[in-house]
Design a protein around this motif. Structure first.
Motif, mmCIF file in Angstrom:
data_model
loop_
_atom_site.group_PDB
_atom_site.id
_atom_site.type_symbol
_atom_site.label_atom_id
_atom_site.label_comp_id
_atom_site.label_asym_id
_atom_site.label_seq_id
_atom_site.Cartn_x
_atom_site.Cartn_y
_atom_site.Cartn_z
ATOM 1 N N LEU A 265 0.808 -1.223 0.000
ATOM 2 C CA LEU A 265 0.000 0.000 0.000
ATOM 3 C C LEU A 265 0.838 1.268 0.000
ATOM 4 O O LEU A 265 0.300 2.378 -0.091
ATOM 5 N N GLY A 266 2.149 1.109 0.126
ATOM 6 C CA GLY A 266 3.030 2.268 0.089
ATOM 7 C C GLY A 266 2.917 3.172 1.300
ATOM 8 O O GLY A 266 2.998 4.399 1.182
ATOM 9 N N VAL A 267 2.725 2.568 2.491
ATOM 10 C CA VAL A 267 2.627 3.355 3.719
ATOM 11 C C VAL A 267 3.774 2.986 4.662
ATOM 12 O O VAL A 267 4.338 1.895 4.575
ATOM 13 N N LEU B 76 -5.570 1.149 7.716
ATOM 14 C CA LEU B 76 -5.984 2.363 8.423
ATOM 15 C C LEU B 76 -5.119 3.554 8.033
ATOM 16 O O LEU B 76 -5.623 4.677 7.892
ATOM 17 N N LEU B 77 -3.823 3.321 7.866
ATOM 18 C CA LEU B 77 -2.915 4.405 7.479
ATOM 19 C C LEU B 77 -3.171 4.858 6.040
ATOM 20 O O LEU B 77 -3.039 6.049 5.726
ATOM 21 N N LYS B 78 -3.521 3.931 5.172
ATOM 22 C CA LYS B 78 -3.809 4.255 3.779
ATOM 23 C C LYS B 78 -5.173 4.907 3.637
ATOM 24 O O LYS B 78 -5.352 5.855 2.854
ATOM 25 N N GLY B 79 -6.145 4.371 4.399
ATOM 26 C CA GLY B 79 -7.519 4.841 4.281
ATOM 27 C C GLY B 79 -8.341 3.851 3.491
ATOM 28 O O GLY B 79 -7.966 3.501 2.356
ATOM 29 N N ILE B 80 -9.419 3.373 4.076
ATOM 30 C CA ILE B 80 -10.226 2.338 3.429
ATOM 31 C C ILE B 80 -10.710 2.784 2.049
ATOM 32 O O ILE B 80 -10.778 1.995 1.104
ATOM 33 N N GLY B 81 -11.033 4.063 1.936
ATOM 34 C CA GLY B 81 -11.521 4.591 0.661
ATOM 35 C C GLY B 81 -10.464 4.606 -0.430
ATOM 36 O O GLY B 81 -10.788 4.752 -1.622
ATOM 37 N N GLU B 82 -9.192 4.462 -0.040
ATOM 38 C CA GLU B 82 -8.094 4.505 -1.007
ATOM 39 C C GLU B 82 -7.654 3.109 -1.481
ATOM 40 O O GLU B 82 -6.744 2.991 -2.296
ATOM 41 N N LEU B 83 -8.291 2.082 -0.952
ATOM 42 C CA LEU B 83 -7.911 0.716 -1.317
ATOM 43 C C LEU B 83 -8.337 0.404 -2.751
ATOM 44 O O LEU B 83 -9.461 0.680 -3.145
ATOM 45 N N THR B 84 -7.422 -0.191 -3.492
ATOM 46 C CA THR B 84 -7.685 -0.513 -4.893
ATOM 47 C C THR B 84 -7.977 -2.003 -5.069
ATOM 48 O O THR B 84 -7.867 -2.800 -4.120
ATOM 49 N N PHE B 85 -8.304 -2.361 -6.302
ATOM 50 C CA PHE B 85 -8.552 -3.761 -6.642
ATOM 51 C C PHE B 85 -7.338 -4.619 -6.309
ATOM 52 O O PHE B 85 -7.486 -5.761 -5.863
ATOM 53 N N HIS B 86 -6.139 -4.091 -6.537
ATOM 54 C CA HIS B 86 -4.916 -4.858 -6.297
ATOM 55 C C HIS B 86 -4.777 -5.251 -4.833
ATOM 56 O O HIS B 86 -4.327 -6.364 -4.522
#
Length: 280
Positions: free
Chosen positions: A33-35, A155-165
């Protein structure tokens, strides 16, 4: 050599390999996720995983009828029951205090508490249900495992930012964890039966489970090879890591003359492979 084997034995008996494997899984999802995840989060996860596995072993140790056929880890936990329980309670208190008062960990408090409560309630239901719900044990454990190691990065990325990958890799990680648990249930069938422990084998035969393991492993292997070819270059390292873990599971499981404890140690060690992300 004997000292090295002894260290590995206790490393596995105390579930320290599982702890490091879980921390490696956290690193995997953080990198995916790059966090950036603080080291305190890794420490907290390690303590939580150790406590969960130790409690499970302590509960299983109370059902031992014959120490000669019981799992070595259950015999060990029965012998040092009070000491291990004391350390578990100490870690639980320390973990709660850290999450409550350390600013870096505050984002985990409510979601972590909710997840922990759901885990306790669910596994209490499974325990009370006995053999009736035993087939859900592996599925539940795999789901809890992946949820736990992915929680902080999500949580650090944000659920809304999660992608298909993300969902693709999370689903595959769940399937690999399930494959691991199915293999262990297949390998430990006789001892589980003698100790009265439930598993997927309460609803299917050992031969059917072996076929499940083969097909789940094969499909995962084929899927990951396809992902290695078609996914963007950023995900190739993550795909390769999971492909290696699946390959080792199939190799170890279908190897002949494999000792149970040696197989368990190798399978648990395979989940440490994501640590290579520290190098790149």
């Amino acid at each position: 050599m004997k000292i090295f084997k002894s260290i590995l034995f206790y490393f596995n008996i105390l579930s320290l390999d599982v702890v490091i494997g879980a921390m490696a899984g956290l690193l995997f999802f953080a990198d995916l996720l790059g966090v950036t995840v603080f080291w305190e989060v890794y420490l907290l996860l390690g303590m939580a995983v150790w406590c969960i596995y130790s409690i499970d072993h302590l509960m299983d140790s109370r059902t031992i009828k014959n120490s000669k056929v019981a799992f070595p880890r259950h015999v060990f936990h029965k012998r040092y029951f009070k000491t291990i329980l004391t350390v578990v309670l100490l870690f639980a208190v320390v973990g709660f205090v850290l999450m409550l008062f350390m600013e870096k960990l505050l984002f985990l408090f409510k979601p972590g508490f909710l997840l922990s409560t759901l885990i306790v309630v669910w596994f209490a239901v499974l325990y009370k249900s006995g053999q009736k719900a035993a087939w859900l044990k592996e599925i539940s454990t795999a789901l809890v495992y992946v949820s736990g190691i992915a929680l902080a990065p999500v949580l650090l990325k944000g659920i809304g930012e999660l992608t298909f990958h993300f969902w693709l890799f999370a689903s595959i990680y769940f399937a690999i964890a399930l494959l691991n648990l199915f293999i262990l249930s297949h390998t430990d069938a006789k001892v589980d039966h003698s100790e009265g422990s439930g598993s997927i084998l309460s609803v299917i035969s050992k031969n059917v489970l072996e076929k499940f393991i083969f097909w789940i492993g094969l499909l995962l292997f084929i899927l990951l090879v396809g992902m290695l070819i078609y996914l963007p270059s950023y995900f190739k390292m993550h795909t390769g890591i999971l492909l290696l873990i699946v390959g080792l599971h199939l190799l170890y499981f279908f190897s002949k003359n494999q000792k149970k404890e040696a197989l368990r140690q190798k399978l648990e060690a395979s989940f440490m492979i994501p640590l290579i992300l520290l190098i790149f």
